[in-house]
Scaffold this active site. Structure first.
Site, short mmCIF file in Angstrom:
data_model
loop_
_atom_site.label_atom_id
_atom_site.label_comp_id
_atom_site.label_asym_id
_atom_site.label_seq_id
_atom_site.Cartn_x
_atom_site.Cartn_y
_atom_site.Cartn_z
N HIS A 276 0.85 -1.18 0.00
CA HIS A 276 0.00 0.00 0.00
C HIS A 276 0.89 1.24 0.00
CE1 HIS A 276 -3.14 2.86 1.20
NE2 HIS A 276 -3.97 1.96 0.67
N GLU A 329 -7.78 -5.23 -0.23
CA GLU A 329 -8.33 -6.01 -1.34
C GLU A 329 -8.25 -7.51 -1.11
OE1 GLU A 329 -9.95 -4.32 -3.14
OE2 GLU A 329 -8.99 -2.44 -3.68
#
Ligand SMILES: CC(C)(COP(=O)(O)OP(=O)(O)OC[C@H]1O[C@@H](n2cnc3c(N)ncnc32)[C@H](O)[C@@H]1OP(=O)(O)O)[C@@H](O)C(=O)NCCC(=O)NCCS
Length: 392
Positions: A276, A329
């Site tokens: 991320h 996700e």
């Protein structure tokens, strides 16, 4: 209906570790650049903390409805019972699609990616319905229609009739009902609702930034949202969860996990659902979704969990010091699968949630607007001798 907030609220408390500095600008991708002032949500990358208007996501994930959360994002406070009933009534009143939009959806081939259908149908709806400066009523109207568009397309491509929405159902329940034609189970409604709560906003992510850039030109709200849908679609942003599901299918069994992951990394592929830009620890939404996925599908969870552990160990081994962790996700895929959504509806369902955040950001941007227009470092030649076409 409460009045929309008229400013960006009080200055949020600064976490010194999370204040980006312009010295990080040379990393590219606008990393570390402060692009807006917002009172909507805050992502603390080092602490692994996400708040919506001051409320930690851990307090909201399982105790609030998506409708309460969009009220919080749009109006600045959690609704009381009366405000929530009013919002439910607004949503119910907006749950229709004009015949022209249904015709647009019908024209698209059954193999069209649902994200493309959503983008096209939202744009068509905007052309028919939206004029002038963005308003909270437009935000509600847009948010209410996202599930209708996706369910209408899904019904058409599976040869089923397009159903009418049911006003008494919540946003999550109505979406599942429209997709399946059946009364959704409490577990599925709760699972999907929590997912929608967790994904509704996330600081200055790529699609939200895109929405704000378009809003800053004083364009209409639908143009902002169509642009944001385009940004969300990419696999580095919202396109990852169906790829996580593909990866788990391809791996198939715990025994195959390590060789599969090693060869994917040897080919230079990114492992979907990990890493991320902002979080340098576990994404707090992943923590919530992991637990929900474990409860929803204990059998499937065994494979997801083992692959996650191996992937994290491999990333640490091959990218030492990078601090790559599980992102939202990874378990989004497992959760959406467990509530019965087909893989190609994972990213569009992310949009069903995030449209709440996008529209809140559009309203915040136009309440205190200045055109977003950054600079670029020019790296081309400076003084070329012009040669006319006839002499080249
Ligand atoms: C989300 C993402 C785009 C953020 O990336 P970023 O902040 O721009 O980081 P970079 O692309 O600069 O990557 C930094 C390094 O980590 C590596 N890396 C980052 N995520 C990785 C992943 N999922 N798998 C393997 N390597 C990864 C990169 O290859 C790069 O290594 P290098 O410097 O040796 O080339 C990235 O982590 C990624 O592609 N993840 C997979 C897609 C995904 O899950 N997206 C959903 C995000 S919520």
């Amino acid at each position: 209906m409460s009045k929309a907030i008229s400013d960006t609220g009080s200055t949020p408390q600064k976490d010194m570790q999370d204040i980006p500095t312009s010295s990080k600008a040379n990393k590219g991708g606008l990393e570390g650049i402060v692009a807006a002032t917002t009172a909507i949500s805050k992502v603390e990358g080092t602490a692994g903390r996400l708040i919506y208007r001051g409320y930690t996501i851990h307090d909201l994930a399982r105790t609030t409805s998506f409708e309460e959360i969009v009220h919080l994002l749009w109006f600045g406070h959690l609704p009381n019972q009366r405000e929530l009933s009013e919002l439910h009534a607004h949503f119910a009143a907006e749950r229709t699609l004009p015949a022209e939009v249904l015709q647009v959806i019908q024209v698209l081939p059954a193999q069209t990616e649902p994200m493309d259908v959503l983008r096209t149908a939202v744009s068509a709806w905007g052309a028919l319905s939206i004029k002038g400066k963005p308003t909270v009523e437009q935000a509600i109207a847009l948010t209410a229609r996202f599930p209708l568009i996706l369910a209408a397309f899904h019904s058409l491509r599976t040869g089923k009739a397009i159903l009418e929405s049911r006003p008494e159902l919540s946003h999550a329940a109505n979406y599942l009902y429209l997709l399946t034609g059946q009364e959704p189970s409490q577990e599925h409604v709760q699972g999907l609702n929590s997912y929608l709560v967790l994904l509704a906003d996330h600081g200055m992510n790529a699609s939200t930034f895109t929405a704000r850039v378009v809003a800053s030109t004083e364009s209409d709200i639908v143009s902002s949202i169509v642009a944001a849908l385009g940004a969300l679609k990419g696999p580095l942003h919202g396109g990852a969860p169906s790829k996580v599901q593909d990866m788990l299918h391809a791996i198939g069994s715990v025994d195959n996990a390590e060789p599969w992951l090693r060869s994917a990394m040897a080919r230079g592929e990114r492992l979907m659902g990990f890493g991320h830009r902002v979080y340098k620890t576990e994404d707090p939404r992943a923590e919530e979704l992991r637990e929900m996925a474990r409860v929803a599908d204990p059998q499937g969870f065994m494979l997801s969990r083992r692959v996650e552990e191996l992937a994290l160990a491999l990333l640490e081994e091959q990218k030492p010091g990078r601090r790559l962790y599980t992102n939202v996700e990874y378990y989004s895929a497992a959760l959406m699968h467990s509530v019965g959504l087909p893989g190609d509806l994972f990213t569009p369902t992310f949009a069903v949630s995030r449209v709440g955040g996008w529209t809140a950001h559009v309203l915040e941007q136009i309440n205190n607007n200045r055109l977003i227009r950054p600079d670029a470092d020019y790296t081309g030649p400076n003084e070329q001798q012009f040669v006319p076409l006839s002499a080249r």
